[in-house]
Design an enzyme around this catalytic site. Structure first.
Site, PDB file in Angstrom:
ATOM      1  N   SER A 164      15.707 -49.075  28.645  1.00 34.20           N
ATOM      2  CA  SER A 164      15.189 -50.274  29.466  1.00 34.20           C
ATOM      3  C   SER A 164      15.780 -50.442  30.563  1.00 34.20           C
ATOM      4  CB  SER A 164      15.574 -51.415  28.500  1.00 34.20           C
ATOM      5  OG  SER A 164      14.990 -52.527  29.194  1.00 34.20           O
ATOM      6  N   CYS A 190      14.227 -62.548  21.432  1.00 37.37           N
ATOM      7  CA  CYS A 190      12.844 -62.304  20.940  1.00 37.37           C
ATOM      8  C   CYS A 190      12.712 -63.355  19.529  1.00 37.37           C
ATOM      9  CB  CYS A 190      12.787 -61.054  20.491  1.00 37.37           C
ATOM     10  SG  CYS A 190      13.109 -59.665  21.835  1.00 37.37           S
ATOM     11  N   GLN A 238      20.638 -51.140  24.615  1.00 32.80           N
ATOM     12  CA  GLN A 238      21.869 -51.963  24.983  1.00 32.80           C
ATOM     13  C   GLN A 238      23.142 -51.064  25.154  1.00 32.80           C
ATOM     14  OE1 GLN A 238      22.352 -55.301  24.983  1.00 32.80           O
ATOM     15  NE2 GLN A 238      20.488 -56.245  24.178  1.00 32.80           N
ATOM     16  N   ALA A 292      11.619 -50.805  26.772  1.00 31.22           N
ATOM     17  CA  ALA A 292      12.292 -50.163  25.295  1.00 31.22           C
ATOM     18  C   ALA A 292      11.278 -50.516  24.209  1.00 31.22           C
ATOM     19  CB  ALA A 292      13.493 -50.667  25.073  1.00 31.22           C
ATOM     20  N   THR A 293      10.481 -51.382  24.171  1.00 32.04           N
ATOM     21  CA  THR A 293       9.512 -51.894  23.063  1.00 32.04           C
ATOM     22  C   THR A 293       8.497 -50.699  22.962  1.00 32.04           C
ATOM     23  OG1 THR A 293      10.074 -54.135  23.016  1.00 32.04           O
ATOM     24  CG2 THR A 293       8.118 -53.545  21.984  1.00 32.04           C
TER      25      THR A 293
END
Length: 404
Positions: free
Chosen positions: A203, A328, A183, A75-76
Site C-alpha cells: 500500500s 476499518c 504495515q 492493499a485491499t
C-alpha cells in the site's frame, strides 16, 4: 506544536512533501498527464516512462524484478487479487487455504468468500504474544492446501511474523505463500530473493504516499499464476485491467524510494519515540503492552490500561489522534478481534489504545501525549468503583454481579 497531535500512523500517513511535489507534475496540461497505455504519441510514452521508473523504485524496495510488480488500487485489492486469484487458479490441485485469526479484514473477508464457494479455510490461533507457532502451521498443511496467507506485520499490535521461516515451509510443500506487507513495507527490509514469498500486497499510504494506490508483487521464478479479478483492457499483463493512475503511481514510487533510503533513520526515530512513550506511562499501574515487544515494529505501541474503557480514554484524549482497533473496525463497539484472538478477556481488550508514530512525530509531541494520558487515565480510574475494589485487593473475577 499543532493540535491535535497525530499518533495514528498505522491508519494512514501524511504524504511526504517530496512525494506531493513530484505527483503534481503528472496531472495538468503543463505536466505529464498522458495515458501510459497510449502508444502512438509522446504524451503516452512519457507517462509510460514515469510508470516504469516507479515500478523499478517499488521493485527495488523488495529486491524484485520490476516485471513482478502489478499496480492495484491499494492493499485491499491486492489481497483480494492474491487470495481469490490464486485459490481459483489452483483450485484443481486443492481447495484448502490457511490463514490466521489476527489477519486484516481484507484477508479474512476474501477467505470467507472462498468458504462460500466451497473452499475450506483453516484459521490459525496465534500465541498470546501475537506470533504464530510454526509447528501448528506445519500441522495444518495438507496435500490439498493451495494457499497460505499470513501478514508480515499486524496492523493493531505491530508484531512481526517470521515470514522467512513460513516461506520455507510453504516452498517445501509447494504451497503458494501470500503476505500482506501493508504495515511492513518501508519499515522492515524485505528481500524476495532471500524470502520464499510468492505474493506480496503493498500500500502507498502507509509509506507516506497517496491513498488509492497499491501494488501486488507476483513472483516470476517459480512462476505464480492468478485468475484476474478485474477484467477489461488487459493492462498489467492481464492481472489487473484499468487505466494506470500515473500521478498516484509516481507518488508511490517516490515514497518507496525515500523509504528505502531513510529506512534506518525512520526506524531509529520511531524506536526512540516508542520507548519514550512507554517509559512515560508504564508506571501507571495495571498497564499491559499488547503483542510481543521484541518481535515488533517500533512505529506501533498498543497498550491496555486496566479499568479504563478504551472509548472513554479516546474521548478524554481529545488533543491526541489515536485509535482503538484498526481504522476499518473503529466504528464498531465490539472489542478488537485481534486482541481476543490473543486470548485476552473482553474487559482488557476494550481498554486498549493503539499509538502509532512516524517520520513527522516529534519528541515534544510525545511528551505532551504522556502528560495527557497520565491525567486522563488517573481521572477515569478515580471515577471507577472497579479500580477502588482492585486497589483494595478484591479479585474481580470472583465477584458475583447481581442481575436486576
Amino acid at each position: 506544536m499543532k493540535l491535535p497531535i497525530y499518533l495514528d500512523y498505522s491508519a494512514t500517513c501524511p504524504v511526504d512533501p517530496r512525494v506531493a511535489e513530484k505527483m503534481v507534475q503528472y496531472m495538468t496540461m503543463d505536466g505529464t498527464f498522458g495515458n501510459p497505455a497510449s502508444r502512438s504519441h509522446r504524451y503516452g510514452w512519457q507517462a509510460e516512462e514515469a510508470v516504469d521508473t516507479a515500478r523499478e523504485q517499488i521493485a527495488d524496495l523488495l529486491n524484485a524484478d520490476p516485471r513482478e510488480i502489478v499496480f492495484t488500487s491499494g492493499a485491499t485489492e491486492s489481497d483480494n487479487l492474491a487470495i481469490k486469484g490464486a485459490a481459483h487458479f489452483y483450485s484443481k490441485k486443492g481447495k484448502h487455504v490457511i490463514t490466521c485469526k489476527t489477519e486484516h479484514k481484507a484477508v479474512l473477508d476474501p477467505c470467507r468468500q472462498l468458504e462460500r464457494e466451497g473452499f475450506e479455510v483453516t484459521y490459525l490461533e496465534p500465541e498470546s504474544n501475537g506470533l504464530i507457532d510454526l509447528e501448528k502451521l506445519k500441522a495444518a498443511m495438507r496435500d490439498d492446501t493451495v494457499l497460505v496467507s499470513i501478514m508480515h506485520v499486524n496492523n493493531e499490535i505491530g508484531v512481526i511474523q517470521d515470514i522467512a521461516a513460513i516461506g520455507e515451509l510453504c516452498r517445501e510443500r509447494k504451497i503458494v505463500f501470500h503476505v500482506d506487507a501493508a504495515q511492513s513495507a518501508g519499515k522492515l527490509p524485505i528481500d524476495v530473493q532471500e524470502m520464499k514469498v510468492d505474493l506480496i500486497s503493498l500500500s502507498a499510504h502507509k509509506v507516506y504516499g497517496p491513498k488509492g494506490i497499491g501494488a501486488l508483487y507476483v513472483r516470476r521464478k517459480p512462476r505464480i499464476r492468478l485468475e484476474a479479478q478485474m477484467h477489461g483492457g488487459g493492462h498489467e499483463r492481464g492481472f489487473r485491467s484499468g487505466t494506470l493512475a500515473t500521478h498516484q503511481i509516481v507518488g508511490m514510487g517516490e515514497a518507496f524510494r525515500i523509504a528505502k533510503e531513510e529506512m534506518q533513520k525512520d526506524y531509529d526515530h520511531a524506536l526512540a519515540l516508542r520507548n519514550r512513550l512507554l517509559n512515560g506511562v508504564k508506571d501507571l499501574e495495571a498497564v499491559t503492552v499488547n503483542g510481543d515487544l521484541e518481535q515488533r515494529v517500533p512505529q506501533n505501541l498498543n497498550i491496555s490500561f486496566a479499568f479504563v474503557e478504551g472509548e472513554s480514554l479516546l474521548m478524554s484524549l481529545k488533543d491526541l489522534a489515536v485509535s482503538s482497533g484498526s481504522a476499518c473496525t473503529s466504528a464498531s463497539l465490539e472489542p478488537s478481534y485481534v486482541l481476543r484472538a490473543l486470548g485476552m478477556d473482553d474487559e482488557l481488550a476494550h481498554s486498549s489504545v493503539r499509538f502509532s508514530f512516524g517520520r513527522f512525530t516529534t519528541e515534544e509531541e510525545i511528551d505532551y501525549a504522556i502528560e495527557q494520558i497520565r491525567v486522563a487515565v488517573t481521572k477515569l480510574r478515580d471515577m471507577s468503583p472497579l479500580w477502588d475494589m482492585y486497589k483494595e485487593g478484591v479479585d474481580l473475577s470472583t465477584v458475583e454481579w447481581a442481575h436486576h
